[in-house]
Design an enzyme around this catalytic site. Structure first.
Site, short mmCIF file in Angstrom:
data_model
loop_
_atom_site.label_atom_id
_atom_site.label_comp_id
_atom_site.label_asym_id
_atom_site.label_seq_id
_atom_site.Cartn_x
_atom_site.Cartn_y
_atom_site.Cartn_z
N GLU A 96 -20.77 37.42 10.02
CA GLU A 96 -21.67 36.59 9.22
C GLU A 96 -20.90 35.70 8.25
O GLU A 96 -21.27 35.54 7.08
CB GLU A 96 -22.67 37.48 8.47
CG GLU A 96 -23.57 38.26 9.39
CD GLU A 96 -24.65 39.05 8.65
OE1 GLU A 96 -25.80 39.04 9.13
OE2 GLU A 96 -24.33 39.65 7.61
N ARG A 100 -16.34 48.22 8.89
CA ARG A 100 -17.67 48.07 9.47
C ARG A 100 -17.61 47.42 10.86
O ARG A 100 -16.86 46.47 11.08
CB ARG A 100 -18.57 47.23 8.57
CG ARG A 100 -18.87 47.89 7.23
CD ARG A 100 -19.76 47.02 6.37
NE ARG A 100 -21.17 47.17 6.66
CZ ARG A 100 -22.01 46.19 6.91
NH1 ARG A 100 -21.58 44.94 6.97
NH2 ARG A 100 -23.29 46.42 7.13
N ASP A 118 -29.81 45.36 13.73
CA ASP A 118 -29.67 45.25 12.28
C ASP A 118 -30.79 45.99 11.56
O ASP A 118 -31.70 45.35 11.04
CB ASP A 118 -29.66 43.77 11.85
CG ASP A 118 -29.35 43.58 10.38
OD1 ASP A 118 -28.84 44.52 9.76
OD2 ASP A 118 -29.63 42.49 9.85
N GLU A 142 -35.02 46.83 3.96
CA GLU A 142 -34.92 45.39 4.15
C GLU A 142 -35.94 44.86 5.14
O GLU A 142 -36.50 43.78 4.96
CB GLU A 142 -33.50 45.05 4.63
CG GLU A 142 -33.27 43.61 4.99
CD GLU A 142 -31.86 43.37 5.51
OE1 GLU A 142 -31.59 42.23 5.95
OE2 GLU A 142 -31.03 44.30 5.47
#
Length: 737
Positions: free
Chosen positions: A324, A357, A402, A430
């Site tokens: 990202e 990660r 995600d 989220e």
């Protein structure tokens, strides 16, 4: 009577109120009117009279070994808990130099002389490890005592919390016998907290870390944070956002992190920092961030030395790299192992670890050439299995996209036998309605941990993979925290349950999520079936309800752009294809769903052969994952005989109906819950009902538009037009960026 109360003098009214509170003390509902949620599950309200009497007769004081900070924390917690449960003042529970009848005895491996069953306790301690404990009712020189024994100070603290938990749940004091230890050595919260106190994907106010005031002003809340985590066995915290800033490694911020570490240390918590890969370059202390450049490696080694001088028990670094837009070793033609190992060697002399990660997806060579995001982490990390240094853990999200309302377990679990893996769950919601929607995540955590990877063609759950059963490489578990500056910590009462469930399942991945919900409800409200039974019922149906009104049958990533609030399955104009919801559901006249079989992206092949075969055939794919793996026509026949279109619509309707049922169930507990928390939950459920209806209506309107089909018979049409839903915007949604 009503007329009398209206005109009663204030003094009489106060006396009546006190009488009511005293009466409630016998039911575990005392102090109800004062409860603002700050105490979490550590409320320690007076026990029912019979249990209180039994406990009172068995508590004369607390005998401890030498008064280290952690032993002091254990003793203080016992006094605090017992004072609350007995309705006493804390100073009424003395510290004792020696055990005596009725005392609680904290003992490390050197057991007290005259212990009745010392051999049995030693056998327990032999299996307890560093964090485990033994709790039992026994005798010392003929005197009855409660023994809390462990090999280490932190084991004594964990054992103390476990004993207090059993008392809060209504266990008879003389019947409590525990032998427990954690399944995983590393149980960590990841705070996505920024240095300006904003929190990415945080829905409970600002960060609890007041970086501006640190290191000289220490908020007492930090100690209560540590207590809450220690009560669950959480032993690490990453203080800052994975989208890290270089400044977090400046001397001033290291001093701030050290001040937090000093508070958390007695409670067994080590601090970690998220680091930005290009930090030395951005600070203009190197000319590159290439991990194979000796000057870069030397800079990181010096920085590690600097950190450990301030924080001797520093845990290590968490790294988000080449994901990202974040910089990483691939910017220099290197791979993830090159990057992780360079940092690991800087930390190794200090016994620190690197948590690297695996949430990565590459920029496309051309906007129209995007590989399936669900396959990219596997493609990048599977070839590196066995190439990471021993103090590197690869942190893998529970699913490959995600943190969606439902995802199949990530294919990397079971596919990297020579690398220790960390599970990454998201405790903050989220994609699940923020702190507004009641969604208990225990079933989601359990579903993933019990997923059978069939690694090595044998049964191997994700939990066993993390524990090292596959090839001896023990990993850990991390949760993206939902904690903030809100008085109740998590923004809503029921979101506390997700913090609780994460901690309990991190300690023991085999726990049942319903049993965990009962624990939380009994401690948070009262160990009273009139409260616990309906509350647990609400919790256990809540996650499935959210999946139904948001993303049924394996749909995913159809939330609003950026802020991820509300439905937006129509979005198709973002900078790259796999940021667009239309990329994931692919709804059209021909059907709906993402083909991940051999005729599509073939991501299914990343699972073990037996699992892949099951997912490759729509007839054997579990219905909850159907559209995750398959693009199917609208008239595809589901197992119940209905068409896919009818089944999809029915799921949306069922989700809304479940929220209505949760509202009704909450109303039934009104007499047994304090007014403040009752009203807050009631308001949030009403908002959840409105937003569930919005999800249902907007998604049905859009998918009907794409399918060109009439609504099934008897189905109510959406309240507004598709254009009305598409026009909604939320520029100031919380937790965004």
């Amino acid at each position: 009577m009503e007329r009398f109360l209206r005109h009663a003098p204030a003094r009489l009214m106060a006396a009546l109120a006190l009488h009511v509170l005293l009466g409630l003390a016998g039911t575990g509902l005392a102090h109800a009117a004062l409860d603002d949620g700050y105490d979490l599950w550590l409320r320690y309200r007076p026990l029912p009279a019979s249990q209180r009497a039994a406990l009172r007769s068995g508590v004369t004081g607390i005998a401890t070994p030498d008064d280290t900070p952690t032993v002091h924390a254990a003793s203080a917690e016992l006094k605090r808990g017992l004072a609350g449960l007995l309705g006493r003042a804390e100073n009424a529970i003395p510290s004792l130099a020696q055990p005596r009848a009725g005392s609680i005895v904290l003992s490390r491996a050197e057991l007290p002389a005259g212990l009745l069953d010392a051999d049995a306790v030693r056998r327990g301690l032999a299996t307890a490890g560093n964090d485990g404990f033994v709790v039992r009712r026994t005798r010392i020189k003929g005197d009855p005592v409660t023994l809390i024994a462990a090999n280490t100070d932190i084991g004594l603290l964990y054992g103390s919390f476990a004993w207090l938990r059993q008392l809060q749940l209504g266990a008879a004091p003389d019947q409590i016998a525990l032998l427990d230890k954690p399944a995983l050595p590393l149980r960590v919260l990841n705070h996505w907290d920024n240095l300006d106190r904003t929190v990415e994907r945080g829905y409970a106010g600002e960060s609890i870390w007041n970086w501006w005031e640190l290191p000289n002003i220490i908020d007492p809340r930090y100690t209560d944070y540590a207590r809450a985590n220690a009560s669950l066995g959480i032993n690490g915290t990453v203080l800052n956002n994975v989208n890290a800033k270089a400044e977090v490694l400046s001397p001033s911020f290291i001093a701030k992190a050290a001040a937090i570490a000093n508070v958390l240390r007695p409670y067994g918590m080590r601090v970690f920092l998220s680091v930005r890969w290009s930090t030395p370059l951005e600070l203009k202390e190197t000319k590159t961030a290439d991990p194979l450049d000796p000057l870069v490696a030397a800079w990181w080694a010096r920085k590690a030395d600097e950190i450990y001088r301030s924080i001797p028990d520093f845990g290590g670094f968490l790294v988000k790299a080449n994901s990202e837009g974040q910089p990483g070793p691939q910017d220099y033609g290197r791979n993830h192992a090159d990057g992780a190992n360079m940092l690991a060697r800087a930390l190794a002399p200090h016994q620190g670890v690197v948590i690297w990660r695996a949430f990565v997806y590459s920029p496309p060579a051309h906007p129209d050439q995007v590989s399936d995001r669900a396959a990219q982490a596997y493609d990048q990390f599977k070839p590196l299995d066995g190439k990471f240094d021993k103090n590197v853990l690869v942190q893998v999200k529970n699913g490959a996209i995600d943190f969606q309302p439902r995802e199949p377990a990530h294919p990397l679990f079971g596919a990297m036998p020579d690398t220790p893996l960390m599970m990454e769950f998201q405790v903050t919601k989220e994609y699940l309605g923020f702190a507004t929607h009641l969604v208990y995540l225990g079933p989601l955590f359990q579903e993933t941990l019990r997923f059978d990877t069939r690694a090595g063609n044998q049964s191997m759950t994700v939990a066993r993979v993390l524990e090292g059963a596959q090839d001896g490489h023990v990993g850990g578990i991390a949760g993206v925290a939902n904690i903030g500056s809100s008085r109740n910590w998590t923004g809503s009462t029921f979101d506390q349950a997700n913090w609780y469930a994460f901690g309990r399942l991190a300690w023991n991945p085999d726990l049942d999520s319903r049993a965990v919900a009962r624990e939380w409800a009994a401690q948070t409200f009262a160990p009273d079936a009139r409260v616990v039974d309906p509350v647990v019922d609400m919790m256990m149906r809540s996650r499935e309800a959210a999946v139904d009104y948001m993303t049924p049958l394996g749909l995913h990533h159809i939330m609003g752009t950026g802020h991820h609030h509300g439905p937006a399955p129509w979005v198709d104009d973002l900078g790259r294809a796999d940021w667009n919801p239309v990329y994931y559901h692919r709804a059209g006249k021909d059907g709906i769903g993402f083909d991940r079989t051999a005729t599509g992206s073939n991501a299914v092949a990343q699972y073990a052969p037996e699992v892949a075969r099951r997912f490759a055939d729509p007839a054997t794919t579990p219905p909850e994952f159907l559209l995750w793996f398959h693009h199917l026509p609208w008239d595809y026949r589901m197992p119940d005989g209905r068409t896919l279109w009818t089944d999809l619509v029915n799921h949306y309707d069922h989700g809304v109906a479940e929220v209505e049922a949760m509202q009704a169930e909450w109303q039934r507990v009104r007499p047994f819950v304090d007014a403040r928390r009752f009203d807050d939950v009631a308001q949030r459920l009403a908002q959840q009902r409105r937003e569930a209806q919005w999800w249902r209506d907007a998604c049905i309107a859009y998918f009907q538009h794409r399918a060109g089909l009439p609504l099934p018979a008897g189905v109510r049409p959406p309240a507004q037009s598709l254009d009305d839903y598409r026009k909604l915007t939320f520029p100031f949604a919380p937790g965004h960026g």
